[in-house]
Motif scaffolding. Structure first.
Motif, short mmCIF file in Angstrom:
data_model
loop_
_atom_site.label_atom_id
_atom_site.label_comp_id
_atom_site.label_asym_id
_atom_site.label_seq_id
_atom_site.Cartn_x
_atom_site.Cartn_y
_atom_site.Cartn_z
N UNK A 143 39.30 49.90 43.45
CA UNK A 143 38.17 50.52 42.78
C UNK A 143 37.75 49.72 41.54
N UNK A 144 38.73 49.34 40.72
CA UNK A 144 38.42 48.56 39.52
C UNK A 144 37.75 47.25 39.89
N UNK A 145 38.30 46.56 40.86
CA UNK A 145 37.74 45.27 41.30
C UNK A 145 36.29 45.43 41.76
N UNK A 146 36.05 46.45 42.54
CA UNK A 146 34.69 46.64 43.08
C UNK A 146 33.70 47.05 41.98
N UNK A 147 34.17 47.85 41.02
CA UNK A 147 33.31 48.18 39.89
C UNK A 147 32.96 46.95 39.09
N UNK A 148 33.93 46.07 38.89
CA UNK A 148 33.69 44.81 38.18
C UNK A 148 32.68 43.95 38.94
N UNK A 149 32.81 43.91 40.23
CA UNK A 149 31.90 43.09 41.04
C UNK A 149 30.46 43.56 40.92
N UNK A 150 30.26 44.88 40.94
CA UNK A 150 28.90 45.41 40.79
C UNK A 150 28.32 45.00 39.44
N UNK A 151 29.10 45.16 38.37
CA UNK A 151 28.63 44.81 37.03
C UNK A 151 28.29 43.33 36.92
N UNK B 39 44.06 35.63 24.21
CA UNK B 39 42.97 35.99 25.13
C UNK B 39 42.57 37.45 24.86
N UNK B 40 41.29 37.71 24.78
CA UNK B 40 40.81 39.09 24.67
C UNK B 40 41.21 39.85 25.92
N UNK B 41 41.84 41.00 25.72
CA UNK B 41 42.27 41.84 26.84
C UNK B 41 41.69 43.23 26.69
N UNK B 42 41.12 43.77 27.76
CA UNK B 42 40.68 45.16 27.78
C UNK B 42 41.15 45.78 29.08
N UNK B 43 41.94 46.84 28.96
CA UNK B 43 42.44 47.50 30.17
C UNK B 43 41.51 48.64 30.56
N UNK B 44 41.19 48.75 31.84
CA UNK B 44 40.33 49.85 32.28
C UNK B 44 41.06 51.18 32.29
N UNK C 239 32.46 49.31 33.25
CA UNK C 239 32.22 49.38 31.81
C UNK C 239 32.96 48.28 31.05
N UNK C 240 34.13 47.88 31.53
CA UNK C 240 34.87 46.80 30.87
C UNK C 240 34.08 45.50 30.90
N UNK C 241 33.45 45.21 32.02
CA UNK C 241 32.65 43.98 32.13
C UNK C 241 31.49 44.02 31.14
N UNK C 242 30.82 45.17 31.05
CA UNK C 242 29.69 45.27 30.13
C UNK C 242 30.15 45.22 28.67
N UNK C 243 31.36 45.68 28.39
CA UNK C 243 31.89 45.56 27.03
C UNK C 243 32.12 44.09 26.67
N UNK C 244 32.63 43.32 27.61
CA UNK C 244 32.82 41.89 27.38
C UNK C 244 31.48 41.20 27.17
#
Length: 400
Positions: A76-84, A153-158, A339-344
């Motif tokens: 799910x996380x991977x696919x959400x990232x791909x859409x973003x 490295x900047x890290x953000x966990x979903x 949302x993590x991708x958009x935060x980056x």
């Protein structure tokens, strides 16, 4: 040392309206040209595409379980990232100073295991990632946080929710902490006038234990007599009848299960089979339980905490794209990854740089209108956003 979000914020969050989503996730049916898989050939193809676009690459590394018992969460996380990433690249990429960057995703399977998570993270470092989204599960994330700090490295966990995850200054979190969830659910119990409550939790899991401990502490601080049964189980257990018998005999009117939906599906079915008529309340790990139970009626009326609801109008565009790409309805883990991708992206634009120190500073200066709500981050790496409770009604997730 990092500071936890205040209890006052937790209480405010409990009063907010909200949402969550279904998690019938599936493996991608088509690969996005914005995604660089672990395969070196696909990485090279992605690099060539970036060059053809006249854009520099910004590599977002990410890890999570794509195989094993927790594969649904990582998928799910991977696919959400791909859409973003697809959306951002199709809109022209990310402008940072005079340079336009194309985002590239390199996602590694960590199987939700600590040793695999370390190997996956090191693979991403060797591949030259610029920022890191991960890990998806708490244990795996805790195994990586010192590594990401040492690698600068900047890290953000979903979705890794243990308090210790954000102790290093380079780590941020999109989801809520375990203690915050425990306090919020305790407040839900108090607000709804339950006279007797039981809890059934996984004593071998950091996520479940952290929520349990905060829940019990908050509940007993208000009314020590409310908790009539406190039972636990171990990872891998599938027979919960002994614990449920104790809970049934206690006369509890509400059963709180702070666990992931795989365990929840067994627990609720066995509880109903035993003739238990108590209400259920759960943590955000419940998101997707409808895809796990054979009979949705066993969770009818259950309430759980979640930051996302796929049926909300604000999520319609994302849900449409997700369903078209993967043939499934997105859950909160997909929304968190998105949302993590958009935060980056926002941090890159705010910093005017892709240097790690500038990105970390920028994370405390941005506000993102995300799928999981409007979010900003404090210097302790914690998110400032509203929480939501979801109820299962007629076999559907509904906002409360």
């Amino acid at each position: 040392m990092k500071k936890a979000i205040s209890v006052g914020l937790a209480a405010a969050m409990v009063l907010s309206m909200a949402a969550c989503g279904s998690s019938d996730t599936a493996e991608p049916t088509a690969a996005s040209d914005t995604t660089a898989a672990a395969d070196s050939g696909e990485q090279a193809e992605s690099s060539e595409a970036a060059e053809d676009d006249g854009m520099a690459e910004f590599i977002i590394g990410s890890t999570g379980p794509l195989t094993g018992a927790n594969a649904s969460y990582g998928t799910s996380v991977k696919q959400g990232e791909e859409i973003a990433i697809q959306e951002i690249n199709e809109a022209g990429g990310v402008q940072v100073g005079d340079t336009t960057y194309k985002l590239v995703l390199n996602f590694q399977d960590d199987e939700a295991k600590e040793d695999k998570a370390v190997t996956a993270f090191n693979t991403l470092v060797d591949a030259g990632m610029n920022a890191y989204v991960g890990a998806v599960t708490t244990g795996a994330c805790l195994a990586q946080t010192d590594l990401s700090y040492e690698a600068n490295i900047l890290q953000i966990t979903p979705s890794a929710s243990a308090e210790a995850v954000t102790e290093n200054p380079n780590v941020f979190r999109m989801c809520f902490t375990d203690p915050l969830q425990g306090r919020m659910i305790a407040q839900y119990v108090l607000d709804n006038g339950y006279e007797s409550v039981a809890v059934l939790w996984n004593n071998a899991d950091e996520y479940s234990a952290g929520i349990h401990d905060a829940f019990v502490e908050a509940l007993e601080a208000e009314d020590a007599g409310l908790l009539v049964a406190d039972e636990s189980f171990a990872t891998g257990d599938v027979d919960f009848n002994t614990q449920l018998t104790v809970i049934k005999n206690s006369g509890a009117k509400l059963l709180f299960v702070p666990a992931y939906y795989g365990d929840v599906a067994y627990i609720v079915q066995q509880a109903r089979d035993a003739g238990m008529e108590c209400d259920f309340v759960g943590s955000d790990g419940w998101d997707g339980v409808l895809g796990q139970v054979t009979d949705p009626s066993v969770v009818e009326g259950a309430v759980f905490l979640s930051p996302f609801l796929a049926t909300e109008e604000s999520a319609a565009d994302f849900v449409s794209k997700y369903e078209a790409a993967y043939g499934a309805t997105p859950d909160q883990f997909a929304a968190d990854g998105y949302d993590c991708v958009y935060a980056i992206k926002a941090a890159m634009e705010q910093a005017g740089s892709i240097e790690t120190d500038a990105l970390i500073q920028a994370m405390t200066e941005i506000t993102v209108d995300g799928l999981t709500g409007q979010v900003s981050f404090d210097e302790s790496g914690e998110p400032n956003k509203t929480a939501k409770f979801v109820q299962i009604v007629d076999g559907e997730y509904t906002a409360m």
